[in-house]
Design an enzyme around this catalytic site. Structure first.
Site: not given
Length: 424
Positions: A80, A303, A334
């Site tokens: 990405g 992240d 996620r």
């Protein structure tokens, strides 16, 4: 394929982490814009950086072929960050050429409209080769004028970084105003730092405005530091061990790092891991943890969310985490992936407002022999593998996904004493 991971009774290891892919990818874009012949040192060997390297080779080959040649295809795979960075780089590259920028099926469903609209406002020639607002893209490289531009501050920082890095190549530079709440600011500041390192006069000129001078990048030798994001999984392992003599040494990490995920050392200090800096090494040691409930806004470090969420469940620490809106448009959704896989292990977590995850301690019956699905997402594999410290074993499906950011993750676990059984 799946791996069955079993943990050692104690941990005492020195682990050489991969180089930062965030810095590597930024340095490579700038390397291409500077026409440098000297590659940065200590480049990441992960998939995301390799696709940038391949893209740069394609760009250089197209320059040899000339303007009248066929369309050059660049397949960015599942990367990405690389998709966003290459969209901007190809749009502003001064030598005219036509490129088709594409990727995996998942990539074709990851939005890119905000970046495309911003580049079009600067004069870029970009067309959608498929669904409106998503890759693949047909890009006609040509010089751009630059000037003033507004983009939402709560969009992906990768869009903002992509625009900033091409600023020096624009005839009039770039004045970028970020509207609304600015998220993931450490990643933006990391971009500014790398740009500074290559000689560009870029700076915040207001609370919401960044100005990029139209001056060429300078060629220089540049060494990339190791990856704080990769360090997070070793913090998780130390947090989950019950051995207070355990220790992990991680060379090549800096106390003064500009990487946003270096905040992991503060987050895990709350979860029972002490960080010491000595002789260019980070030393992780286990310490008591008294935390019962944790709250944190992950807007600046999304992240790290999977690692911390999984660790808190395993430690029995209730939590309410916010700032997770970008998790829904990563390699997978996620938020849903975490809810689904943790439920297999007996943890019932809830989401709210498409940006929050909450665990109040609710449990359910765990599956008898759970296998963790990774959803083509490297961070799912690496966040769940350390749970072998708590459960008898962890079964991880499609473990090869770690190559996206940390190719030798499983080898490093084995070096630290973990047993890994490979099942085809």
């Amino acid at each position: 394929m799946n791996y069955i991971v079993t943990a050692p009774k104690t941990i005492n290891a020195t682990i050489t982490l991969p180089a930062s892919k965030s810095i590597s990818n930024r340095a490579l874009v700038i390397h291409q814009l500077s026409n440098s012949k000297v590659l940065p040192d200590n480049l990441s060997d992960c998939d995301d950086t390799e696709v940038v390297m391949r893209a740069i080779r394609t760009i250089r080959e197209s320059r040899v072929e000339g303007q009248g040649s066929r369309v050059s295809t660049i397949d960015i795979g599942a990367a990405g960050t690389s998709m966003r960075f290459m969209t901007a780089l190809l749009s502003a590259f001064p030598e005219e050429h036509e490129y088709l920028l594409t990727g995996t099926e998942r990539m074709k469903h990851r939005p890119i409209g905000i970046l495309v609209n911003a580049l079009r406002a600067l004069g870029a020639d970009i067309r959608y080769a498929g669904e409106e607002g998503f890759p693949p893209l047909l890009i006609h490289s040509r010089p751009l004028e630059g000037g003033r531009l507004e983009v939402p501050g709560n969009t992906s920082s990768q869009y903002i970084s992509a625009l900033l890095m091409i600023g020096p190549a624009l005839r009039n530079g770039l004045e970028l105003r970020l509207t609304g709440k600015i998220v993931s600011r450490p990643y933006i500041d990391l971009t500014l730092h790398v740009m500074h390192e290559f000689g560009n006069n870029v700076e915040w000129t207001g609370v919401d405005t960044i100005s990029v001078a139209p001056q060429p990048y300078k060629e220089r030798h540049y060494t990339i530091e190791n990856d704080w994001s990769a360090a997070s999984y070793w913090y998780e392992i130390l947090a989950l061990t019950t051995d207070y003599g355990a220790q992990v040494v991680l060379p090549g990490l800096h106390d003064s790092s500009r990487q946003g995920d270096s905040v992991v050392r503060y987050l895990f200090s709350l979860l029972g891991v002490k960080t010491e800096f000595k002789d260019d090494n980070v030393i992780l040691k286990r310490k008591p943890c008294t935390m019962q409930h944790m709250q944190y806004d992950f807007s600046n470090q999304p992240d790290l969310a999977q690692t911390v969420v999984v660790a808190c469940c395993a430690l029995g620490i209730k939590f309410h985490f916010t700032g997770l809106s970008t998790l829904k448009i990563k390699e997978t959704d996620r938020i849903e992936a975490l809810k689904t896989e943790l439920k297999k292990l007996g943890f019932v977590i809830h989401d709210a407002n498409d940006s929050e995850l909450i665990w109040d301690g609710q449990r359910c019956e765990a599956e008898a022999d759970p296998a963790i699905d990774t959803y083509e997402d490297h961070r799912m594999a690496m966040a769940f593998a350390p749970l072998a410290m708590v459960f008898d074993k962890m079964r991880i499906n499609d473990p090869q996904v770690v190559s996206k950011s940390y190719p030798h993750f499983w080898n490093d676990l084995e070096q630290a004493g973990f047993e890994i059984i490979h099942n085809l």
